[in-house]
Design a protein around this motif. Sequence first.
Motif, mmCIF file in Angstrom:
data_model
loop_
_atom_site.group_PDB
_atom_site.id
_atom_site.type_symbol
_atom_site.label_atom_id
_atom_site.label_comp_id
_atom_site.label_asym_id
_atom_site.label_seq_id
_atom_site.Cartn_x
_atom_site.Cartn_y
_atom_site.Cartn_z
ATOM 1 N N LYS A 82 0.841 -1.198 0.000
ATOM 2 C CA LYS A 82 0.000 0.000 0.000
ATOM 3 C C LYS A 82 0.874 1.244 0.000
ATOM 4 O O LYS A 82 1.901 1.290 0.684
ATOM 5 N N GLU A 84 0.338 4.073 1.346
ATOM 6 C CA GLU A 84 0.391 4.728 2.664
ATOM 7 C C GLU A 84 1.375 4.060 3.627
ATOM 8 O O GLU A 84 1.742 4.638 4.640
ATOM 9 N N LYS A 90 4.585 8.682 1.226
ATOM 10 C CA LYS A 90 3.477 9.322 1.943
ATOM 11 C C LYS A 90 3.812 10.776 2.265
ATOM 12 O O LYS A 90 2.965 11.659 2.139
ATOM 13 N N ASN A 98 -7.512 7.283 -2.828
ATOM 14 C CA ASN A 98 -8.177 5.986 -2.842
ATOM 15 C C ASN A 98 -8.803 5.802 -4.217
ATOM 16 O O ASN A 98 -9.113 6.774 -4.896
ATOM 17 N N LYS A 105 -10.819 0.431 -2.271
ATOM 18 C CA LYS A 105 -9.527 -0.199 -2.551
ATOM 19 C C LYS A 105 -8.429 0.853 -2.534
ATOM 20 O O LYS A 105 -8.639 2.003 -2.897
ATOM 21 N N ASP A 106 -7.248 0.434 -2.113
ATOM 22 C CA ASP A 106 -6.112 1.337 -2.032
ATOM 23 C C ASP A 106 -5.189 1.135 -3.229
ATOM 24 O O ASP A 106 -5.187 0.081 -3.868
ATOM 25 N N ASN A 108 -1.637 0.370 -4.607
ATOM 26 C CA ASN A 108 -0.430 -0.334 -4.184
ATOM 27 C C ASN A 108 0.691 0.010 -5.142
ATOM 28 O O ASN A 108 0.448 0.331 -6.312
#
Length: 139
Positions: A82, A84, A90, A98, A105-106, A108
């Motif tokens: 991910k 994050e 980040k 998102n 869903k995130d 990746n």
Amino acid sequence: MKTLLNKKRKKKGFTLIEIIIVLAIIGILVTLIMPKFGNITSDAKVKADFANAKIIHDATAALLAQDKFTSEEIKKMETSTKVEEITSLKDYLQTIPNSKSAKGKDFNIMVKKVGTNNEKISVIINGTEVYPTLNEDYK
């Protein structure tokens, strides 16, 4: 003079039948147009995901070029991780997006070494590579 006053005045306006016909025509047009709006919004969500994936890809490439990732982060990114969870990425991005089309869903990120100094950066949503190539399965 009395004949002029006794003449019936002609009423102005629409009859009930005319109003019903106009409303029926408007209703038919609305039912024909509504499915088009559904496709427009889903296409816009896919394009928004593609744009966000490109931003994540470019940010990752910039940080790789500047050697801003820690060795732990690079190790993490060898598998799909991910966005994050990568602290350097980040911090570099203003917000972590998102997915709009795959709700909840995130994004990746995965970086694979290709050759000596080259990396292949993939941005993935829900197991599907979104950027650099948008697969047809994603749509």
